[in-house]
Design an enzyme around this catalytic site. Structure first.
Site, PDB file in Angstrom:
ATOM      1  N   TYR A  17     -24.462 -29.939   7.838  1.00 21.30           N
ATOM      2  CA  TYR A  17     -24.663 -29.561   6.609  1.00 21.30           C
ATOM      3  C   TYR A  17     -25.358 -28.056   6.570  1.00 21.30           C
ATOM      4  CZ  TYR A  17     -24.320 -28.721   1.845  1.00 21.30           C
ATOM      5  OH  TYR A  17     -24.489 -27.380   0.163  1.00 21.30           O
TER       6      TYR A  17
ATOM      7  N   THR B 105     -26.770 -23.288  -0.895  1.00 22.70           N
ATOM      8  CA  THR B 105     -27.945 -24.568  -1.521  1.00 22.70           C
ATOM      9  C   THR B 105     -29.596 -24.485  -0.646  1.00 22.70           C
ATOM     10  OG1 THR B 105     -28.790 -26.817  -0.597  1.00 22.70           O
ATOM     11  CG2 THR B 105     -27.185 -25.184   0.927  1.00 22.70           C
ATOM     12  N   ASP B 106     -30.508 -24.662  -1.363  1.00 20.40           N
ATOM     13  CA  ASP B 106     -32.000 -24.878  -1.180  1.00 20.40           C
ATOM     14  C   ASP B 106     -32.087 -25.367   0.496  1.00 20.40           C
ATOM     15  OD1 ASP B 106     -31.612 -27.245  -1.878  1.00 20.40           O
ATOM     16  OD2 ASP B 106     -33.279 -27.339  -3.214  1.00 20.40           O
ATOM     17  N   GLU B 107     -30.879 -26.497   0.586  1.00 16.62           N
ATOM     18  CA  GLU B 107     -31.310 -26.566   2.169  1.00 16.62           C
ATOM     19  C   GLU B 107     -31.075 -26.189   2.978  1.00 16.62           C
ATOM     20  OE1 GLU B 107     -28.982 -30.890   2.743  1.00 16.62           O
ATOM     21  OE2 GLU B 107     -28.538 -30.798   0.336  1.00 16.62           O
TER      22      GLU B 107
ATOM     23  N   ALA C 277     -30.647 -40.223   9.122  1.00 14.68           N
ATOM     24  CA  ALA C 277     -31.089 -39.328   9.617  1.00 14.68           C
ATOM     25  C   ALA C 277     -31.615 -37.946  10.463  1.00 14.68           C
ATOM     26  CB  ALA C 277     -30.325 -39.467  11.604  1.00 14.68           C
TER      27      ALA C 277
ATOM     28  N   HIS D 265     -33.647 -36.535   7.818  1.00 15.65           N
ATOM     29  CA  HIS D 265     -34.304 -36.807   6.097  1.00 15.65           C
ATOM     30  C   HIS D 265     -35.229 -36.013   5.803  1.00 15.65           C
ATOM     31  CE1 HIS D 265     -34.179 -39.422   2.136  1.00 15.65           C
ATOM     32  NE2 HIS D 265     -34.094 -38.582   2.146  1.00 15.65           N
TER      33      HIS D 265
ATOM     34  N   LYS E  49     -24.156 -24.158   5.947  1.00 14.68           N
ATOM     35  CA  LYS E  49     -24.387 -23.698   4.628  1.00 14.68           C
ATOM     36  C   LYS E  49     -25.497 -22.314   5.546  1.00 14.68           C
ATOM     37  CE  LYS E  49     -23.082 -23.702   1.258  1.00 14.68           C
ATOM     38  NZ  LYS E  49     -21.733 -23.878   0.322  1.00 14.68           N
TER      39      LYS E  49
ATOM     40  N   PRO F 152     -24.940 -40.502  -8.861  1.00 10.95           N
ATOM     41  CA  PRO F 152     -23.660 -41.203  -9.744  1.00 10.95           C
ATOM     42  C   PRO F 152     -23.354 -42.526  -8.375  1.00 10.95           C
ATOM     43  CG  PRO F 152     -23.499 -39.371  -8.630  1.00 10.95           C
ATOM     44  CD  PRO F 152     -24.919 -38.996  -8.391  1.00 10.95           C
TER      45      PRO F 152
ATOM     46  N   LEU G 192      -8.149 -29.881  -2.200  1.00 12.10           N
ATOM     47  CA  LEU G 192      -8.087 -31.577  -3.322  1.00 12.10           C
ATOM     48  C   LEU G 192      -8.358 -32.525  -2.453  1.00 12.10           C
ATOM     49  CD1 LEU G 192      -5.349 -31.503  -5.305  1.00 12.10           C
ATOM     50  CD2 LEU G 192      -7.848 -30.671  -5.992  1.00 12.10           C
TER      51      LEU G 192
HETATM   52  P1  NAD Z   1     -17.699 -30.996  -3.775  1.00 10.37           P
HETATM   53  O1  NAD Z   1     -18.057 -31.686  -2.918  1.00 10.37           O
HETATM   54  O2  NAD Z   1     -18.420 -31.656  -5.422  1.00 10.37           O
HETATM   55  O3  NAD Z   1     -16.650 -29.911  -4.529  1.00 10.37           O
HETATM   56  C1  NAD Z   1     -16.108 -29.386  -2.820  1.00 10.37           C
HETATM   57  C2  NAD Z   1     -15.002 -28.731  -3.358  1.00 10.37           C
HETATM   58  O4  NAD Z   1     -14.864 -28.121  -2.220  1.00 10.37           O
HETATM   59  C3  NAD Z   1     -13.691 -29.982  -3.628  1.00 10.37           C
HETATM   60  O5  NAD Z   1     -13.502 -29.872  -4.456  1.00 10.37           O
HETATM   61  C4  NAD Z   1     -13.180 -29.483  -1.994  1.00 10.37           C
HETATM   62  O6  NAD Z   1     -11.649 -29.943  -1.878  1.00 10.37           O
HETATM   63  C5  NAD Z   1     -12.982 -28.264  -2.299  1.00 10.37           C
HETATM   64  N1  NAD Z   1     -12.660 -28.123  -0.864  1.00 10.37           N
HETATM   65  C6  NAD Z   1     -13.441 -28.654   0.271  1.00 10.37           C
HETATM   66  N2  NAD Z   1     -13.240 -28.120   1.717  1.00 10.37           N
HETATM   67  C7  NAD Z   1     -11.848 -27.639   1.374  1.00 10.37           C
HETATM   68  C8  NAD Z   1     -11.130 -25.920   1.932  1.00 10.37           C
HETATM   69  N3  NAD Z   1     -11.411 -25.995   3.104  1.00 10.37           N
HETATM   70  N4  NAD Z   1     -10.631 -25.127   0.621  1.00 10.37           N
HETATM   71  C9  NAD Z   1     -10.553 -25.526  -0.085  1.00 10.37           C
HETATM   72  N5  NAD Z   1     -11.155 -26.557  -0.704  1.00 10.37           N
HETATM   73  C10 NAD Z   1     -11.744 -27.169  -0.050  1.00 10.37           C
HETATM   74  O7  NAD Z   1     -19.717 -30.002  -3.948  1.00 10.37           O
HETATM   75  P2  NAD Z   1     -20.314 -29.312  -4.777  1.00 10.37           P
HETATM   76  O8  NAD Z   1     -21.227 -30.175  -5.066  1.00 10.37           O
HETATM   77  O9  NAD Z   1     -19.587 -29.210  -6.355  1.00 10.37           O
HETATM   78  O10 NAD Z   1     -20.884 -27.880  -4.215  1.00 10.37           O
HETATM   79  C11 NAD Z   1     -19.867 -26.735  -4.915  1.00 10.37           C
HETATM   80  C12 NAD Z   1     -20.536 -25.777  -4.095  1.00 10.37           C
HETATM   81  O11 NAD Z   1     -22.279 -25.962  -4.596  1.00 10.37           O
HETATM   82  C13 NAD Z   1     -20.617 -26.156  -2.597  1.00 10.37           C
HETATM   83  O12 NAD Z   1     -20.454 -24.927  -2.079  1.00 10.37           O
HETATM   84  C14 NAD Z   1     -22.102 -26.854  -1.799  1.00 10.37           C
HETATM   85  O13 NAD Z   1     -22.796 -26.661  -0.992  1.00 10.37           O
HETATM   86  C15 NAD Z   1     -23.336 -26.295  -3.036  1.00 10.37           C
HETATM   87  N6  NAD Z   1     -24.345 -26.526  -3.692  1.00 10.37           N
HETATM   88  C16 NAD Z   1     -24.442 -27.658  -3.856  1.00 10.37           C
HETATM   89  C17 NAD Z   1     -25.470 -28.099  -4.882  1.00 10.37           C
HETATM   90  C18 NAD Z   1     -25.412 -29.542  -5.077  1.00 10.37           C
HETATM   91  O14 NAD Z   1     -26.097 -30.458  -5.460  1.00 10.37           O
HETATM   92  N7  NAD Z   1     -24.143 -30.460  -5.289  1.00 10.37           N
HETATM   93  C19 NAD Z   1     -26.338 -27.593  -4.948  1.00 10.37           C
HETATM   94  C20 NAD Z   1     -26.529 -26.544  -4.525  1.00 10.37           C
HETATM   95  C21 NAD Z   1     -25.215 -26.170  -3.361  1.00 10.37           C
HETATM   96  O1  TDX Z   2     -27.591 -44.398  -1.638  1.00  9.40           O
HETATM   97  C1  TDX Z   2     -28.084 -43.371  -1.432  1.00  9.40           C
HETATM   98  N1  TDX Z   2     -29.878 -43.257  -1.745  1.00  9.40           N
HETATM   99  C2  TDX Z   2     -30.291 -41.999  -1.442  1.00  9.40           C
HETATM  100  O2  TDX Z   2     -31.969 -42.896  -1.152  1.00  9.40           O
HETATM  101  C3  TDX Z   2     -27.659 -41.444  -1.601  1.00  9.40           C
HETATM  102  C4  TDX Z   2     -26.209 -41.297  -1.260  1.00  9.40           C
HETATM  103  C5  TDX Z   2     -28.810 -40.305  -0.938  1.00  9.40           C
HETATM  104  N2  TDX Z   2     -29.912 -41.306  -0.863  1.00  9.40           N
HETATM  105  C6  TDX Z   2     -31.476 -39.487  -1.741  1.00  9.40           C
HETATM  106  C7  TDX Z   2     -30.891 -38.832  -0.148  1.00  9.40           C
HETATM  107  C8  TDX Z   2     -31.829 -37.556  -0.556  1.00  9.40           C
HETATM  108  O3  TDX Z   2     -33.035 -37.497  -0.750  1.00  9.40           O
HETATM  109  O4  TDX Z   2     -31.304 -39.484  -2.425  1.00  9.40           O
HETATM  110  C9  TDX Z   2     -31.663 -38.260  -1.554  1.00  9.40           C
HETATM  111  C10 TDX Z   2     -30.449 -37.012  -2.279  1.00  9.40           C
HETATM  112  O5  TDX Z   2     -29.108 -37.168  -1.332  1.00  9.40           O
HETATM  113  P1  TDX Z   2     -27.751 -36.691  -1.743  1.00  9.40           P
HETATM  114  O6  TDX Z   2     -27.130 -36.695  -3.102  1.00  9.40           O
HETATM  115  O7  TDX Z   2     -26.741 -37.292  -0.617  1.00  9.40           O
HETATM  116  O8  TDX Z   2     -28.213 -34.705  -1.999  1.00  9.40           O
HETATM  117  P2  TDX Z   2     -28.338 -33.998  -0.564  1.00  9.40           P
HETATM  118  O9  TDX Z   2     -28.667 -34.713   0.591  1.00  9.40           O
HETATM  119  O10 TDX Z   2     -30.496 -33.860  -1.105  1.00  9.40           O
HETATM  120  O11 TDX Z   2     -28.301 -32.738  -1.092  1.00  9.40           O
HETATM  121  C11 TDX Z   2     -27.731 -32.421  -1.853  1.00  9.40           C
HETATM  122  O12 TDX Z   2     -28.140 -31.576  -2.390  1.00  9.40           O
HETATM  123  C12 TDX Z   2     -27.895 -29.947  -1.916  1.00  9.40           C
HETATM  124  C13 TDX Z   2     -26.220 -31.945  -2.216  1.00  9.40           C
HETATM  125  O13 TDX Z   2     -24.856 -32.889  -1.810  1.00  9.40           O
HETATM  126  C14 TDX Z   2     -26.192 -30.813  -1.391  1.00  9.40           C
HETATM  127  O14 TDX Z   2     -25.032 -30.910  -1.348  1.00  9.40           O
HETATM  128  C15 TDX Z   2     -26.416 -30.051  -2.557  1.00  9.40           C
HETATM  129  O15 TDX Z   2     -26.533 -28.100  -1.010  1.00  9.40           O
END
Ligand code: NAD
Ligand code: TDX
Length: 331
Positions: free
Chosen positions: A147, A120-122, A271, A273, A151, A189, A35
């Site tokens: 980040y 992640t694809d990153e 930075a 990007h 990963k 969001p 949390l």
């Molecule tokens: P998020 O940041 O919304 O959620 C991460 C969760 O992990 C949170 O509930 C946080 O409290 C918990 N957490 C963080 N540190 C912790 C710790 N030390 N111990 C226990 N819990 C901990 O992330 P998300 O977007 O739901 O991503 C989930 C997974 O999917 C991640 O591994 C991320 O790399 C991967 N992922 C995300 C995306 C994306 O677009 N969001 C895309 C590809 C992969």
């Molecule tokens: O306010 C913003 N304005 C903007 O132009 C924010 C927050 C982001 N951006 C841009 C940066 C990126 O090109 O939008 C794109 C998406 O940004 P993020 O939502 O921060 O995602 P990204 O950095 O692409 O990474 C996400 O996808 C892969 C997740 O955060 C990662 O956890 C996941 O692994």
């Protein structure tokens, strides 16, 4: 199946848990989540009666060991996930993403428990704008940010534990998710809730960077499929063929919310990007028969806007402090 879901109070993990409870009533689900600022007990409210939430750190070896010992499978979502935060302070990313994954691996090794590692694809770095290239399972790792480098390190640990110790693990690398319960620090969001709170949306640079979008339920249905039918030791790429520039996504949000398409601010670029991500998901489709259930981006985006409009109780308390932090960084 006795499932242990790490990070199950975060965006993707919570959506995964909701589906596990609704679609797999035979599962018993335990969530391990620290949390942090990104996790929220409220995200599990709709399924609270059916889920055990353990508040704790995925890098706590004794705690993880005791939970893994009682599980048949672990789905490992827990991570620090926001690229901008990793640029401001990488330390928690090393601890949670690298040491946390190591801790999970040691526990599943000791107890012979199945692991699915969510990545992640990153990890592949970025692609040229306008090229036809896409990431495949064979693309070399080339991460850009703190980040993505943590990963990538976590994926490498999983591969090494499979090869050296015979751990029964799979890995998935997915593209950018969107949908309900995503933290307001993230792009989609943030822009929706900026508009809902009377702020102007914020675009980094010119918005030419391209992301490959997937609805969170589609990511999770793929994770479930890999968990049940994936081949041990394999990596699967998850994507839904939905490349969009940030500018075009923002203009779609503005239009769907009844605003002018140019009603936004351009702010300091990130930075390092990454320019473009694009996933070739053909292995997952051909070998495991998976396909997305939300193929229409505009419809899924509209439903996501509706969710944020209806759930200000969930995101409202987070919004001001997130925007304060962005303002301090010039974003
Ligand atoms: P998020 O940041 O919304 O959620 C991460 C969760 O992990 C949170 O509930 C946080 O409290 C918990 N957490 C963080 N540190 C912790 C710790 N030390 N111990 C226990 N819990 C901990 O992330 P998300 O977007 O739901 O991503 C989930 C997974 O999917 C991640 O591994 C991320 O790399 C991967 N992922 C995300 C995306 C994306 O677009 N969001 C895309 C590809 C992969
Ligand atoms: O306010 C913003 N304005 C903007 O132009 C924010 C927050 C982001 N951006 C841009 C940066 C990126 O090109 O939008 C794109 C998406 O940004 P993020 O939502 O921060 O995602 P990204 O950095 O692409 O990474 C996400 O996808 C892969 C997740 O955060 C990662 O956890 C996941 O692994």
């Amino acid at each position: 199946m006795r499932l242990l879901v790490t990070g199950g109070a975060g965006f993707i993990g919570a959506n995964f848990v909701h589906t596990a409870v609704h679609d797999h009533p035979g599962d018993s689900v335990t969530v391990l989540d620290a949390l942090t600022y990104a996790g929220s007990r409220e995200s599990l409210d709709p399924v609270a009666q059916a889920v055990t939430l353990v508040v704790g750190d995925v890098a706590d070896a004794d705690l993880v060991d005791s939970l893994v010992a009682e599980s048949d499978a672990v789905v490992h979502f827990a991570a620090e996930t926001h690229v901008d935060n990793s640029l401001a302070d990488p330390h928690p990313f090393l601890r949670t993403n690298v040491i946390g994954t190591f801790t999970v691996l040691e526990a599943v090794r000791r107890h012979g428990v199945r692991l699915h590692h969510v990545s992640t694809d990153e990890v592949y770095g970025d692609l040229e704008l306008g090229s036809a290239q896409r990431f495949t399972e064979a693309t070399p790792y080339n991460p850009s940010s703190p980040y993505s480098s943590t990963k990538a390190a976590s994926d490498m640990l999983v591969r090494a534990w499979v090869r050296s110790f015979g751990v029964n693990a799979t890995i998935s690398n997915c593209s950018n998710n969107f949908g309900p319960y995503q933290h307001v620090e993230k792009f989609i969001p943030r822009q929706i809730t900026n508009i809902l709170t009377g702020r102007r949306p914020k675009l980094y640079g010119a918005g030419a960077n391209v992301r490959d979008w997937i609805h969170v339920e589609d990511h999770n249905s793929a994770v479930r499929r890999i968990l049940e039918s994936g081949e041990p030791g394999r990596t699967y790429l998850i994507g839904a063929d939905c490349e969009r520039s940030n500018l075009s996504v923002l203009q779609e949000i503005l239009t769907l919310m009844g605003r002018d398409a140019d009603d936004f601010d351009q702010v300091t670029d990130r930075a390092g990007h990454d320019l473009r991500y694009a996933i070739d998901p053909s292995t997952l489709r051909s070998e495991l028969g998976w396909k997305p259930r939300h193929p229409d981006f505009r419809d899924a985006l509209r439903a996501t806007i509706d969710w944020y409009e209806a759930n200000e109780d969930w995101w409202g308390p987070l919004k001001d402090s997130v925007e304060d932090d962005y303002r301090k960084r010039g974003q």
